[in-house]
Design a protein around this motif. Structure first.
Motif, PDB file in Angstrom:
ATOM      1  N   ASP A 121      -0.457   4.201  -1.133  1.00  0.00           N
ATOM      2  CA  ASP A 121      -1.279   5.350  -1.480  1.00  0.00           C
ATOM      3  C   ASP A 121      -2.315   5.329  -0.420  1.00  0.00           C
ATOM      4  O   ASP A 121      -2.669   4.804   0.530  1.00  0.00           O
ATOM      5  N   HIS A 180      -5.421  -1.392  -4.206  1.00  0.00           N
ATOM      6  CA  HIS A 180      -4.084  -1.288  -3.999  1.00  0.00           C
ATOM      7  C   HIS A 180      -3.033  -2.228  -4.598  1.00  0.00           C
ATOM      8  O   HIS A 180      -1.994  -2.038  -4.515  1.00  0.00           O
ATOM      9  N   VAL A 184       0.925  -1.130  -0.136  1.00  0.00           N
ATOM     10  CA  VAL A 184       0.034  -0.039  -0.094  1.00  0.00           C
ATOM     11  C   VAL A 184       0.866   1.400  -0.062  1.00  0.00           C
ATOM     12  O   VAL A 184       1.523   1.583   1.021  1.00  0.00           O
ATOM     13  N   GLY A 242      -5.980   5.441   1.411  1.00  0.00           N
ATOM     14  CA  GLY A 242      -7.123   4.683   1.139  1.00  0.00           C
ATOM     15  C   GLY A 242      -8.402   5.426   1.092  1.00  0.00           C
ATOM     16  O   GLY A 242      -8.588   6.630   1.223  1.00  0.00           O
TER      17      GLY A 242
END
Length: 836
Positions: free
Chosen positions: A805, A819, A803, A807
């Motif tokens: 970025d 993701h 991950v 959420g």
């Protein structure tokens, strides 16, 4: 650099002040004596502002304290000032510096605390008391410890050197007695609060815990800007702690400036509103006597109404200017009333009088200490002058100022000492020598019995539910531990910042109760609809806190220090939402540095907490916690793995030299048969050892048959196993590695290349044998950087999924797909590596 004589410096400063009474302290053109200065290195006397020439005494009266009738204490205070200043001076001018890096130190910050600490140590402190000393006053602590025989002379030359006195007080690294490590502003100041609470808890659980006295925090007024201070003050349990005493060194200066606003009334009100006793020590007794005399109110009104910068400028003025500055700006009637009083003092007497503050009057301080109310926490605001007794006294840029050699010799003369022989102690038969000896005897601490934690079992013997989350399994673990190993569970204390029920501590709380120093009636005890029993008294083993993560981690680490402090070890387990560990990361890391230990459980975690959205979805905690020294981070995938690793973490915590632990758990139910725990006792024990070492292979075939290896962590193992099955259907044989602790694997990789003797684990080589390389796909519900180091184990081509970025709210399947950590993405990454 050309050194002026004292007379030259005083004359130069006097000329400068005469020209710039209402403006800057120095002219626009740098002038040192009579010669222009153009070299930068001649402007570096101060760290925080460039000065043309070092500040001088201006013929001002310079003494460590301003007491009128405390001759022996005054003598000791002056010696403490000399020693603390010399400790810093010798570190900077007294030893070679081949690096060319500034050594530094804080002579002025130490000077403002000298009288406070002298009064406290030599009149009031007891052997059962504990003290946190503000970071920049560490030389004062060492000077006092030297006078009391707690520090050998050989250490006085070692400030800020390898193996020597630390820049800031360190409980684990300094050679003399240091009760609390400080250095992280606000955190060291609040540590005694949590130590007091931890001692109360230990005493309630184990009555043979050695008694404790007061817990003092000596802090600077600039530390009051820190949020951690106020989070601690307003905690509801803190108002019950009458053993807490804070003494605020109110010198009105921070690192860069004189604090412009007069904040004392606001600070007093905030402490009072939190239920604290508020004592203020503003003026010395000589000045108070003048205030009470005929016309004295006019002087009091003038000083009280003065801004902080104006008062500081008054301190820097030549004595011949003080009278005019006091009268400046007043209406004629007010000026006339004040003038008649000022005419009674000559210039030097007036200069001495206006710096007679309560924080430097030893008798005034002792009297204030005698009024502490032990029924509630107390704060004492002691007015001080930064740099008191030094040539840098009151200067706005004195924070890291170093006295010149000439100024050090002046201080030596004023202190009855010799710069070339700085460490001379008091004669044993002198009044000061006798008081030092008596104080040392009074402060000698009694030895105490050190208890040990009962042997922690290797497993509890229960079969987990067929489908369960690691978060739910952690709650079951505590209940099972109390049944299987009650002697171990007796020393467990859980802490939560108002998330006990949402982190599955309900069963444990029902069995053990909630601890509170005051005790509260449970008005819902007869409500049959209530499942959770919230009974609060002194016997409970759960501590419920407010929503302040800084308080949580600070208390947890102090609970983990009770064994070292009082011989009564505890096993603190704190639960916190994983995303919010970032908020507490700095105080938690500092507490670990200071020697505190705990188990922190971060749950729920990751984008697996899909419906909660990006605000609660963590991504960097696996990477961050891997990097913290003396901490093992765990992210077990299955309930049995969690049990084994939690027991291992408890064993580490029970070991005085063991590490702390961080567990990252989720609320996602996982099918437990996927763990394929061997039924054979030998193979089961082998699995347990691998889990505790950091990871194991889940694939039934050996590593030599891997075409690609899938490496997963935590709840994402469901997708990893699914991806392996999809690859198998395509004719690709994928190995599966489940990591229970990426940090354990990282240490294994680091250790394998070391020649020196060390504790090594071969787990990395066992999971990734060099003889059988294969491309790696790593995947976790966290930042992919966490497992990127695995590429270096044997040089495999690697694809790191994770991950990277923020959420958003979704289902778990949607979050994993978003993701790129779902089974399809994992299988595609493997095919890409294989060129299929």
């Amino acid at each position: 650099m050309h050194q002026q004589t004292n007379d030259e410096q005083g004359a130069a400063r006097h000329r400068d002040d005469a020209v710039h009474k209402d403006g800057p302290m120095h002219g626009d053109e740098p002038v040192y004596g009579d010669d222009p200065v153009h070299r930068d290195d001649e402007l570096h006397q101060f760290e925080t502002s460039l000065q043309v020439s070092p500040p001088t005494t201006n013929d001002r009266p310079l003494r460590a304290s301003s007491s009128a009738d405390e001759a022996v204490l005054d003598e000791i205070a002056q010696r403490v000032l000399w020693l603390s200043t010399s400790i810093i001076d010798r570190a900077n001018r007294g030893r070679a510096n081949p690096d060319g890096v500034k050594v530094g130190g804080h002579q002025s910050s130490s000077a403002s605390m000298t009288a406070i600490m002298t009064a406290l140590w030599f009149t009031t402190l007891r052997s059962i008391d504990r003290v946190s000393v503000k970071p920049h006053a560490s030389p004062v602590l060492h000077a006092i410890n030297y006078l009391l025989g707690d520090l050998a002379e050989e250490h006085l030359d070692t400030l800020r050197s390898l193996g020597g006195l630390q820049p800031y007080p360190s409980r684990t690294k300094d050679p003399d007695t240091v009760d609390f490590s400080t250095g992280s502003v606000g955190i060291g100041a609040t540590a005694p609060v949590w130590a007091a609470l931890a001692h109360r808890y230990a005493s309630d659980q184990f009555p043979d815990t050695p008694r404790a006295g007061r817990f003092y925090s000596l802090l600077g007024d600039a530390e009051m800007d820190e949020g951690a201070v106020w989070e601690a003050i307003i905690d509801p349990e803190v108002r019950q702690l009458g053993e807490i005493v804070w003494i605020v060194d109110l010198n009105r200066q921070s690192l860069d400036r004189v604090i412009p606003d007069v904040q004392i009334a606001r600070l007093q009100g905030m402490f009072a509103a939190a239920g604290w006793q508020v004592l203020t020590c503003p003026w010395g007794r000589r000045l108070e006597a003048v205030f009470a005399s005929t016309g004295g109110q006019a002087l009091k009104d003038r000083l009280v109404g003065m801004s902080n910068p104006e008062y500081q400028r008054l301190l820097r003025a030549h004595p011949s200017e003080v009278r005019d500055r006091l009268l400046s700006g007043l209406a004629e009637a007010d000026a006339a009333a004040l003038r008649s009083l000022l005419d009674e003092f000559d210039a030097d007497a007036l200069a001495s009088l206006i710096r007679d503050l309560g924080g430097h009057d030893l008798g005034q301080l002792v009297d204030t200490f005698s009024r502490i109310d032990d029924a509630r926490p107390t704060v004492i605001f002691a007015y001080t002058i930064k740099g008191k007794g030094l040539a840098t006294e009151g200067h706005p840029g004195n924070h890291a100022a170093q006295l010149t050699e000439a100024q050090m010799r002046d201080l030596a003369t004023a202190s009855g000492m010799d710069l070339d022989d700085p460490w001379r102690a008091f004669a044993p038969d002198s009044a000061a020598g006798r008081l030092c000896r008596e104080t040392a005897e009074r402060l000698t601490r009694e030895e105490f019995e050190t208890h040990t934690v009962a042997e922690v079992p290797v497993e509890l013997g229960f079969t987990p539910k067929s489908v369960i989350s690691t978060q739910a399994a952690s709650g079951r673990f505590l209940s099972d531990l109390k049944h299987v190993a009650p002697a171990v569970a007796r020393r467990v204390v859980t802490i939560s910042p108002d998330v006990a029920t949402s982190t599955n501590l309900g069963g444990w709380i029902n069995k053990t109760g909630v601890w509170s120093p005051a005790g509260r009636e449970d008005w819902f005890s007869d409500d049959r609809e209530r499942i959770l029993k919230w009974h609060e008294d002194s016997s409970g083993q759960h501590i419920e806190m407010g929503i302040a993560e800084v308080n949580l981690v600070s208390l947890a680490c102090e609970l983990g220090s009770t064994g070292a402090r009082w011989g009564q070890p505890l096993l603190p387990i704190a639960t916190i939402y994983d995303p919010f560990i970032n908020r507490a990361l700095e105080p938690w890391t500092f507490a670990l540095y200071a020697g505190g230990r705990s188990i922190m459980v971060g749950t729920p975690s990751g984008v697996t907490l899909a419906p909660e959205g990006g605000a609660h979805q963590s991504f960097n905690t696996p990477s961050v916690t891997l990097e913290i020294p003396r901490l093992t981070s765990w992210e077990p995938a299955f309930a049995q793995d969690l049990e084994w690793t939690l027991l291992e973490a408890l064993r580490e915590l029970a070991d005085p030299d063991g590490d702390s632990a961080y567990f990252r758990l989720t609320t996602r139910p996982v099918v437990q048969e996927l763990a394929a725990v061997p039924a054979d006792p030998l193979l089961r024990e082998r699995r347990r050892e691998q889990v505790v070492a950091g990871g194991y292979r889940l694939s039934p075939h050996p590593a030599s048959q891997d075409e690609v290896t899938l490496v997963g962590v935590g709840a994402i193992m469901t997708e990893v196993i699914d991806a392996a099955a999809r690859l198998a259907s395509l004719g690709v044989r994928a190995g599966i590695v489940c990591l229970s602790s990426p940090s354990k694997i990282f240490r294994s990789v680091q250790e394998r290349g070391r020649v020196a003797a060390s504790t090594r684990s071969a787990i990395a080589d066992e999971l990734f044998p060099a003889a059988h390389p294969a491309p790696l796909v790593t995947v976790l519900d966290g930042h992919p950087h966490t497992l990127a180091f695995l590429a270096g184990v044997r040089g495999d081509a690697t694809c790191n999924l994770g991950v990277s970025d923020f959420g958003q709210a979704s289902s778990v399947a949607q979050a994993y797909e978003l993701h790129g950590i779902d089974a399809v993405a994992i299988a595609n990454a493997a095919l890409d590596l294989l060129g299929r």
